[in-house]
Structures are given as C-alpha cells and as structure tokens.
Design an enzyme around this catalytic site. Structure first.
Site, PDB file in Angstrom:
ATOM      1  CG  ASP A   8      -1.611   1.288   1.492  1.00 42.99           C
ATOM      2  OD1 ASP A   8      -1.636   2.138   0.580  1.00 42.99           O
ATOM      3  OD2 ASP A   8      -2.157   1.468   2.608  1.00 42.99           O
ATOM      4  CD  GLU A 171      -4.948   3.900  -2.480  1.00 47.80           C
ATOM      5  OE1 GLU A 171      -5.827   4.688  -2.088  1.00 47.80           O
ATOM      6  OE2 GLU A 171      -3.790   4.266  -2.762  1.00 47.80           O
TER       7      GLU A 171
END
Ligand code: AMP
Length: 372
Positions: A8, A171
């Site tokens: 991430d 995401e």
C-alpha cells in the site's frame, strides 16, 4: 523465484504485507513500525533517509524532505492545480513539462517516481530481511481515480526500485478483498478512506469475485494532518496570547508542536482527555517557557466542525453518481488511520446507518488486501 508482497503505497504512510501459510501478515519495518511514513529526505551529509528518519526532519529541513509525493506521480506540470503545489519543498517543471523536485543539499533534481522508488525499495528491503529471502515482485495499490499515466508511473517507480510490479490494484478493491467480500454473491460496499493527507470515498459492486468501482469521490487536500493542524494552532494561539511568542515561526518548536499534536489527536480516539507536555519550547525574557496542558476530546471536536463538513459532500456525490441510496449499501469499510477518530465514525454512521467493518486495522487493510 523470490517472494511477492502487497504494497500500500500511501500518500502519508506505506505498508507492506505478505501471504504466509495462506494468511496475510503486515511486515514491520527495520525501525519496528508496521507503517512507514511515505517521506524521503536527504540529511545535511547527503545521506538518503526514508520513512521515520526522513519524517523527523520534515519541519527542520523542509527543502530537503519530500512528503506527499504521490500527488506528483505520473502528472505533468500543467496538470497540477495550485493546491498540489503547496508543499514546503520546491517543485518545478523541466523543459519537457515534467515535474522535477530539486534538492538543495544534494544539488540534484529528482523525478517524483525516483523518490517514490526509494520508499518502495525500503519496504521491499525490510520485507526481504523479515522473510529471509529476496522479494522480487509486488502488487501495488493506487487510488481508484488514478488515470493510466499515474498507474504507469507507479509501475515505473517499482521498476526503478528493482522489482516487478505484478499488478496495480485499486485501493478500495484491496480493502474489500481484505474482508473477503470477493467470496460473497452480490454486495454493495462503501469504502471510506481518510488517510493523513487525502480523503477518498468509493462505491463498489462486488459480484462473484468481480469488483466494479461504481463511483469515486474525495478531497485530495483533506486528511488527518488537517486535524493535527487544528491542535497546533490551538496550542500556538494560546501560547502566543500568554507570552506574545508565535511558536509557528520557530522550526524546532513547530516540529515538536506538530508531533505532539498528532499524538494527542491519536490518543483522543481512545480517551476523553490527554495531557500535552512540551518543556523548554521557547525562551522568554525570564528564561525557558513550557507548554503543560490538557486537551479534551470535546474541545478537539469543537476545533474541527468545518473539516467534518468537508467529508460530507464527497460521500453524497459518490452516492448520487452510483445511483444508490444509503439503504442499498450492504457494508461500510473504514480505511486510513483518520477513521479511528470517534467524530469521523459518528459522521459515517449518520450517512450510512450500519455498523462499519473495523475488524482489520484501518491503516493496514489496503496492504492486507494487496497481499491477498
Ligand atoms: P494512513 O495514511 O492511513 O496511515 O493514515 C494516517 C493518518 O491517520 C495520520 O493523520 C494519523 O495521525 C492518523 N491516525 C493514526 N492513528 C490514529 C488514531 N488512533 N486516531 C486518529 N487518527 C489516527
């Protein structure tokens, strides 16, 4: 073949996770943190600093410390709006209209992707150390609104870091994967993501493993940092009233104020009142001056009503664009450390009146999904 990890690559913080024995795990960095600040800097001695070490010199050496780089990745100079340029370091266009970041201490100019590559490199190195084997590939997440150029630039950053980017994943899709929604039949999910510097809301329709982003909205200039700033101003204003000194003008003091404010904000997610102690923060005519005070959650919340208001509109627009009503939503997933604030959770509940999914740590949920 080496291992593959999930990354991430956040605006404020990044996280790396791996699947071990079928279960995703977040990998701690060399400093012991599970999240790594997405900050790159150069010290006075031209040493490259990444993560917490760079973050520590953010206020002290603002021209040699680069945060919020994600807003420049894959963007040409003429695509940037004025607010994107409001960073403490210099950003300029080269003669081909590309964004460049000059660094006074190294007397060099960097492409944003090059600096972001240093963050990826650190995450991958720390993961390799933890796993005891080389990491050669990664799945990297990006915001749902990233265009092709931004996605390609993220891949390029991976390549510059020496790894192969196997997949670029949205995401919100990663967050939904972390909750195993890919295994359910049809589900409508609202992903509410309040990070350090940005706010995103996405509506996903998931059916038999297929993820469809129905709509996405947000505010690229709103995040947890704005809440910290309210505490910085509250402390600095009261200090100024008492001692006629503006601490915001002193870099050392401002760095300490900023760090203490973020800590207080985070503590107020768990307790109703927290002490703030900053000894020797300045020197007055009669000697050293200190900050010794308490901040209540209710006082903090009273400093932020307009920030909460700014969270409302993007959710409403995203709902409208998806054509769904709040009652149509099956699940709400909270992402980003900012969603730990009780006032933010309350707001989400008023918009979509169901209990949000919180069993996966909101700072880690995207990396966990990427690992999956
Ligand atoms: P992220 O980019 O998702 O790592 O989010 C980082 C933001 O979350 C920063 O502004 C942090 O201060 C904030 N944050 C982390 N933990 C908490 C907490 N317990 N309460 C409030 N904000 C938090």
């Amino acid at each position: 073949m080496g291992r593959i990890v999930g990354i991430d690559l956040g605006t404020t913080n990044s996280v790396v996770a791996v699947l071990e024995a079928g279960r995703p795990h977040v990998i701690a960095n060399a400093e012991g943190g599970r999240t790594t600040p997405s900050v790159v800097g150069y010290s006075k001695d031209q040493e490259l600093l990444v993560g917490q070490l760079a973050r520590r010199q953010l206020v002290l050496s603002p021209r040699n410390t680069f945060s919020n780089l994600k807003r420049f990745v894959g963007r040409d100079w003429d695509e940037l709006d004025d607010s994107s340029l409001s960073v403490p370091y210099t950003v300029r266009a080269n003669d081909r209209g590309q964004v460049r970041v000059p660094c006074p201490v190294t007397e060099r100019e960097y492409a944003p992707e090059e600096l972001v590559a240093s963050i990826i490199r650190k995450l991958v190195d720390d993961a390799s150390t933890y796993l005891g084997e080389t990491v050669e590939a990664a799945v990297v997440t990006v915001p749902a609104y990233f265009n092709d150029a931004q996605r390609q630039a993220t891949r390029d950053a991976g390549r510059l870091a020496g790894i192969s980017v196997e997949r670029i994943l949205n995401e919100p899709t990663a967050a939904a994967l972390a909750y195993g929604f890919d295994r359910s039949a049809v589900r409508r999910v609202l992903v509410f993501d309040l990070g350090g510097g940005t706010f995103d809301v996405s509506l996903l329709r998931i059916a038999n493993g297929v993820f469809d982003v129905k709509s996405t909205n947000g505010d690229t200039q709103l995040g947890g940092n704005d809440f910290d700033q309210r505490i910085v101003d509250w402390l600095a204003d009261s200090f100024q009233k008492e001692h006629s000194i503006d601490l915001r003008r002193d870099r050392q003091a401002l760095q300490r104020l900023t760090e203490a404010s973020e800590k207080a904000k985070q503590e107020l997610s768990g307790v109703l009142s927290t002490p703030i102690s900053l000894p020797f923060i300045a020197t007055g005519p009669e000697g050293p001056l200190h900050i010794e005070t308490n901040l209540d959650r209710s006082t903090f919340e009273g400093l932020c009503p307009d920030l909460l208001d700014r969270l409302l509109n993007p959710v409403q627009v995203a709902l409208r664009d998806s054509g769904w009503a709040p009652d149509d939503i099956d699940d709400v997933v909270l992402v980003g450390g900012g969603t730990r604030m009780p006032m933010v959770q309350q707001l989400v509940r008023t918009l979509v009146p169901i209990d949000p999914c919180q069993s996966v740590n909101p700072d880690e949920v995207v990396a966990i999904g990427a690992a999956v």
